[in-house]
Design a protein around this motif. Structure first.
Motif, PDB file in Angstrom:
ATOM      1  N   ASP A 279      38.102  50.071  50.668  1.00  0.00           N
ATOM      2  CA  ASP A 279      38.535  48.695  50.405  1.00  0.00           C
ATOM      3  C   ASP A 279      39.642  48.283  51.360  1.00  0.00           C
ATOM      4  O   ASP A 279      39.594  47.206  51.971  1.00  0.00           O
ATOM      5  N   ASP A 280      40.661  49.134  51.482  1.00  0.00           N
ATOM      6  CA  ASP A 280      41.783  48.809  52.370  1.00  0.00           C
ATOM      7  C   ASP A 280      41.310  48.642  53.811  1.00  0.00           C
ATOM      8  O   ASP A 280      41.781  47.756  54.539  1.00  0.00           O
ATOM      9  N   PHE A 281      40.409  49.528  54.219  1.00  0.00           N
ATOM     10  CA  PHE A 281      39.852  49.425  55.574  1.00  0.00           C
ATOM     11  C   PHE A 281      39.161  48.072  55.749  1.00  0.00           C
ATOM     12  O   PHE A 281      39.337  47.401  56.775  1.00  0.00           O
ATOM     13  N   ALA A 282      38.390  47.669  54.750  1.00  0.00           N
ATOM     14  CA  ALA A 282      37.652  46.401  54.830  1.00  0.00           C
ATOM     15  C   ALA A 282      38.599  45.210  54.901  1.00  0.00           C
ATOM     16  O   ALA A 282      38.406  44.298  55.716  1.00  0.00           O
ATOM     17  N   PHE A 283      39.638  45.221  54.054  1.00  0.00           N
ATOM     18  CA  PHE A 283      40.571  44.092  54.039  1.00  0.00           C
ATOM     19  C   PHE A 283      41.235  43.930  55.409  1.00  0.00           C
ATOM     20  O   PHE A 283      41.372  42.806  55.916  1.00  0.00           O
ATOM     21  N   GLN A 284      41.638  45.040  56.007  1.00  0.00           N
ATOM     22  CA  GLN A 284      42.304  44.970  57.308  1.00  0.00           C
ATOM     23  C   GLN A 284      41.334  44.546  58.407  1.00  0.00           C
ATOM     24  O   GLN A 284      41.679  43.727  59.277  1.00  0.00           O
ATOM     25  N   ALA A 285      40.106  45.096  58.365  1.00  0.00           N
ATOM     26  CA  ALA A 285      39.122  44.745  59.387  1.00  0.00           C
ATOM     27  C   ALA A 285      38.742  43.265  59.301  1.00  0.00           C
ATOM     28  O   ALA A 285      38.571  42.592  60.335  1.00  0.00           O
ATOM     29  N   LEU A 286      38.602  42.751  58.093  1.00  0.00           N
ATOM     30  CA  LEU A 286      38.276  41.337  57.920  1.00  0.00           C
ATOM     31  C   LEU A 286      39.400  40.447  58.458  1.00  0.00           C
ATOM     32  O   LEU A 286      39.150  39.482  59.193  1.00  0.00           O
ATOM     33  N   PRO A 323      32.253  50.766  41.547  1.00  0.00           N
ATOM     34  CA  PRO A 323      32.657  50.077  40.316  1.00  0.00           C
ATOM     35  C   PRO A 323      33.599  48.908  40.570  1.00  0.00           C
ATOM     36  O   PRO A 323      34.551  48.998  41.338  1.00  0.00           O
ATOM     37  N   LEU A 324      33.279  47.803  39.934  1.00  0.00           N
ATOM     38  CA  LEU A 324      34.094  46.598  40.036  1.00  0.00           C
ATOM     39  C   LEU A 324      35.094  46.609  38.900  1.00  0.00           C
ATOM     40  O   LEU A 324      34.720  46.706  37.744  1.00  0.00           O
ATOM     41  N   ASP A 325      36.354  46.544  39.217  1.00  0.00           N
ATOM     42  CA  ASP A 325      37.362  46.491  38.167  1.00  0.00           C
ATOM     43  C   ASP A 325      38.481  45.547  38.589  1.00  0.00           C
ATOM     44  O   ASP A 325      38.542  45.077  39.727  1.00  0.00           O
ATOM     45  N   ALA A 326      39.361  45.252  37.638  1.00  0.00           N
ATOM     46  CA  ALA A 326      40.416  44.275  37.879  1.00  0.00           C
ATOM     47  C   ALA A 326      41.345  44.705  39.004  1.00  0.00           C
ATOM     48  O   ALA A 326      41.844  43.873  39.763  1.00  0.00           O
ATOM     49  N   GLU A 327      41.572  46.008  39.116  1.00  0.00           N
ATOM     50  CA  GLU A 327      42.495  46.487  40.147  1.00  0.00           C
ATOM     51  C   GLU A 327      41.965  46.198  41.548  1.00  0.00           C
ATOM     52  O   GLU A 327      42.703  45.747  42.427  1.00  0.00           O
ATOM     53  N   ARG A 328      40.669  46.424  41.762  1.00  0.00           N
ATOM     54  CA  ARG A 328      40.094  46.179  43.087  1.00  0.00           C
ATOM     55  C   ARG A 328      40.075  44.687  43.404  1.00  0.00           C
ATOM     56  O   ARG A 328      40.338  44.281  44.544  1.00  0.00           O
ATOM     57  N   ILE A 329      39.757  43.866  42.410  1.00  0.00           N
ATOM     58  CA  ILE A 329      39.776  42.424  42.621  1.00  0.00           C
ATOM     59  C   ILE A 329      41.192  41.956  42.934  1.00  0.00           C
ATOM     60  O   ILE A 329      41.413  41.119  43.824  1.00  0.00           O
ATOM     61  N   ALA A 330      42.158  42.512  42.206  1.00  0.00           N
ATOM     62  CA  ALA A 330      43.555  42.134  42.444  1.00  0.00           C
ATOM     63  C   ALA A 330      43.991  42.512  43.856  1.00  0.00           C
ATOM     64  O   ALA A 330      44.729  41.759  44.514  1.00  0.00           O
ATOM     65  N   GLU A 333      42.541  39.960  46.235  1.00  0.00           N
ATOM     66  CA  GLU A 333      43.281  38.695  46.154  1.00  0.00           C
ATOM     67  C   GLU A 333      44.639  38.816  46.826  1.00  0.00           C
ATOM     68  O   GLU A 333      45.098  37.878  47.492  1.00  0.00           O
ATOM     69  N   ALA A 334      45.303  39.972  46.666  1.00  0.00           N
ATOM     70  CA  ALA A 334      46.592  40.182  47.335  1.00  0.00           C
ATOM     71  C   ALA A 334      46.419  40.191  48.847  1.00  0.00           C
ATOM     72  O   ALA A 334      47.231  39.622  49.589  1.00  0.00           O
ATOM     73  N   ALA A 335      45.339  40.846  49.323  1.00  0.00           N
ATOM     74  CA  ALA A 335      45.077  40.858  50.762  1.00  0.00           C
ATOM     75  C   ALA A 335      44.771  39.446  51.264  1.00  0.00           C
ATOM     76  O   ALA A 335      45.160  39.081  52.379  1.00  0.00           O
ATOM     77  N   SER A 336      44.107  38.649  50.421  1.00  0.00           N
ATOM     78  CA  SER A 336      43.816  37.261  50.800  1.00  0.00           C
ATOM     79  C   SER A 336      45.105  36.448  50.920  1.00  0.00           C
ATOM     80  O   SER A 336      45.274  35.663  51.866  1.00  0.00           O
TER      81      SER A 336
END
Length: 342
Positions: A279-286, A323-330, A333-336
């Motif tokens: 996830d972190d890799f994806a947020f930074q790459a995006l 798995p989709l959970d609130a922590e990953r969505i949060a 959103e923080a990365a956004s």
């Protein structure tokens, strides 16, 4: 003076004798036999609880003295390690502590040691092995679980162009390419194979709302490739099998591990730590390519809307593996929010 048994080494006859130590000289006397020898010439067996001491004499004969009858000062300074072991064996608390230490050590090895070693092996594995395993897994699935895509050719070409353009600007990757298949048995899913193939199913692509969400899911799968998550997971899974096979000397079963690797890849469920890293890799790459990381959350929400509550009793395969959970969505959103500040 202690009682013992004398064996002459030439017959099975046993003679009862009395054994004495005077200075540095050991002597014995009994049924029609007597003798003496310097203590330094006598080879004394190690101390083992419940086992008689065997004193091997220079002439090939032996004296045997019961374990509990041997005076402690006769062997002072000899077999120090065995003496310590004998003392430890007599302490119940030492035995209990040993069991506890062994249990904790085994747990520590399985929980931390083996994963650490597996990660190091996976990181140093030749690229040609990654390629071979990925291609073997894809061959195993193609025609069974992966069927020709029903998406229009123009749509497939557009997605490949998006994927290639995005992946070319992501560092730390092997050679990667997109593969699109129809898969009624797998359903909505995407996964990366060690050879650099990133597979999307028709069902998943139809559920994603836009190109940005497709790129977000792609970035997540590229994160698994960048961190060698596939091979690390495989090595962790087969590590215990290797240990058991080596412990029991069953080396023939080790040859079957290479054939089973594709099965591990097909049924792979990444750990939460690996998912978080991807996830972190994806947020930074995006963000580096000007894409709002909220697209990742949009993709997950779209899958939920497309399959609300798994009403028919079947879960969405992608959300089962990721798995989709609130922590990953949060986190998305923080990365956004961080992206929008730039």
């Amino acid at each position: 003076m202690v009682s013992g048994e004398y064996h002459d080494g030439r017959s099975t006859r046993i003679r009862r004798v009395q054994v004495m130590l005077e200075g540095d000289q050991l002597s014995w006397r009994g049924d029609d036999v007597q003798g003496a020898a310097q203590l330094v010439q006598v080879n004394v067996s190690a101390r083992m609880i419940g086992v008689p001491f065997t004193l091997r004499l220079p002439n090939g004969a032996q004296l045997q003295i019961a374990h509990d009858d041997m005076p402690g000062d006769w062997l002072r300074g000899r077999h120090r390690i065995e003496t310590l072991v004998d003392w430890l064996e007599r302490k119940r608390w030492v035995a209990l502590a040993s069991v506890l230490v062994i249990g904790l050590s085994l747990f520590g090895w399985l929980e931390y040691g083996m994963p650490w070693m597996a990660d190091r092996i996976a990181a140093r594995m030749p690229q040609r092995m990654d390629v071979a395993m990925g291609q073997q897994a894809l061959t195993l699935m193609r025609g069974r679980m992966l069927l020709p895509s029903h998406l229009p050719a123009e749509r497939q070409a557009h997605l490949r162009e998006l994927f290639d353009r995005f992946s070319r600007n992501v560092t730390g990757l092997p050679a990667v390419h997109l593969a699109i298949y129809d898969s009624p048995s797998i359903g909505a899913n995407a996964f990366a194979l060690p050879d650099g193939t990133v597979v999307f199913t028709d069902t998943l692509l139809k559920a994603l709302p836009d190109d940005a969400s497709f790129i977000a899911v792609s970035a997540h799968e590229l994160g698994h490739l960048a961190y060698h998550h596939q091979m690390r997971e495989v090595m962790r899974n087969v590590g215990l099998t290797v240990m058991i096979s080596m412990a029991f000397g069953d080396v023939t079963s080790l040859s079957g591990i290479s054939a089973a690797v594709p099965t591990f890849l097909l049924n792979n469920h990444y750990s939460r730590a690996f998912e978080a890293d991807a996830d972190d890799f994806a947020f930074q790459a995006l963000a580096r390519q000007g894409i709002d990381p909220i697209a990742f959350a949009d993709a997950m929400h779209a899958l939920e809307r497309a399959h609300p509550g798994a009403a028919d009793g079947r879960e969405v395969r992608y959300m089962s593996n990721h798995p989709l959970d609130a922590e990953r969505i949060a986190k998305a959103e923080a990365a956004s929010r961080q992206f929008r500040k730039l």
